[in-house]
Write a protein that holds these residues in place. Structure first.
Motif, PDB file in Angstrom:
ATOM      1  N   UNK A  79     104.875  14.865  10.811  1.00 48.30           N
ATOM      2  CA  UNK A  79     104.092  15.906  10.158  1.00 48.30           C
ATOM      3  C   UNK A  79     103.007  16.459  11.078  1.00 48.30           C
ATOM      4  N   UNK A  80     102.904  17.778  11.085  1.00 49.74           N
ATOM      5  CA  UNK A  80     101.927  18.460  11.934  1.00 49.74           C
ATOM      6  C   UNK A  80     102.565  19.066  13.166  1.00 49.74           C
ATOM      7  N   UNK A  81     103.712  18.543  13.596  1.00 49.25           N
ATOM      8  CA  UNK A  81     104.410  19.098  14.757  1.00 49.25           C
ATOM      9  C   UNK A  81     105.137  20.376  14.336  1.00 49.25           C
ATOM     10  N   UNK A  82     105.261  21.294  15.288  1.00 50.07           N
ATOM     11  CA  UNK A  82     105.952  22.555  15.039  1.00 50.07           C
ATOM     12  C   UNK A  82     107.187  22.627  15.931  1.00 50.07           C
ATOM     13  N   UNK A  83     108.330  22.841  15.308  1.00 52.93           N
ATOM     14  CA  UNK A  83     109.614  22.973  16.014  1.00 52.93           C
ATOM     15  C   UNK A  83     109.601  24.306  16.762  1.00 52.93           C
ATOM     16  N   UNK A  84     109.695  24.292  18.079  1.00 55.58           N
ATOM     17  CA  UNK A  84     109.639  25.515  18.873  1.00 55.58           C
ATOM     18  C   UNK A  84     111.033  26.012  19.250  1.00 55.58           C
ATOM     19  N   UNK A  85     111.884  25.112  19.702  1.00 53.14           N
ATOM     20  CA  UNK A  85     113.247  25.527  20.025  1.00 53.14           C
ATOM     21  C   UNK A  85     114.190  24.339  20.026  1.00 53.14           C
ATOM     22  N   UNK A  86     115.478  24.680  20.042  1.00 51.50           N
ATOM     23  CA  UNK A  86     116.528  23.663  20.036  1.00 51.50           C
ATOM     24  C   UNK A  86     117.741  24.226  20.756  1.00 51.50           C
TER      25      UNK A  86
END
Length: 146
Positions: A79-86
């Motif tokens: 929680x708190x992390x932001x998914x930027x790319x995959x």
């Protein structure tokens, strides 16, 4: 709200990993088809799927990718992390009833940009079904008193 926060940037290290496992059900596939709009018959029509190279219905590849989000959003960084790319490559089919285990392992930490790069592997009974690399933006630990 501090108790809802996952790992901070300073808590992470190269090689650190976390996993999540889920057994895929008929309901999961039907619901994912409805939510995503992907009603390809290879996922939802047993007669059609029987005539394909897979010989049976297969789970949407993006369902496995969604399980990566479960690891990153709830386990590590959390929680708190932001998914930027995959980036992801699909290697083998997943069938209804399979248990998919997703493991994310930290492979790079960019302190300046607050980015964490993770290798992401989805497997069924030890066989890799999807693999790739994800980037998350992660908070720094708050400074006491601010």
């Amino acid at each position: 709200m501090q108790e809802l926060h996952g790992f901070y940037l300073e808590d992470l290290s190269i090689g650190q990993s976390a996993s999540y496992a889920k057994t895929i059900t008929e309901a999961d596939v039907v619901l994912f088809a409805g939510i995503s709009g992907d009603d390809n018959p290879v996922h939802i029509n047993a007669e059609y799927a029987a005539r394909t190279m897979f010989k049976d219905r297969i789970v949407h590849g993006m369902f496995s990718a969604a399980l990566i989000s479960a690891v990153l959003g709830t386990r590590m960084p959390g929680p708190g992390a932001i998914y930027v790319d995959q980036q992801i490559s699909f290697k083998a089919p997943v069938y209804i009833g399979d248990t998919v285990t997703v493991t994310a392992t930290v492979i790079d930490i960019n302190l300046e940009r607050r980015r964490v790069t993770l290798e992401t592997i989805c497997s069924v009974k030890g066989k890799v079904v999807a693999q790739g690399v994800a980037t998350n933006m992660v908070d720094r630990r708050p400074v006491e008193g601010k």
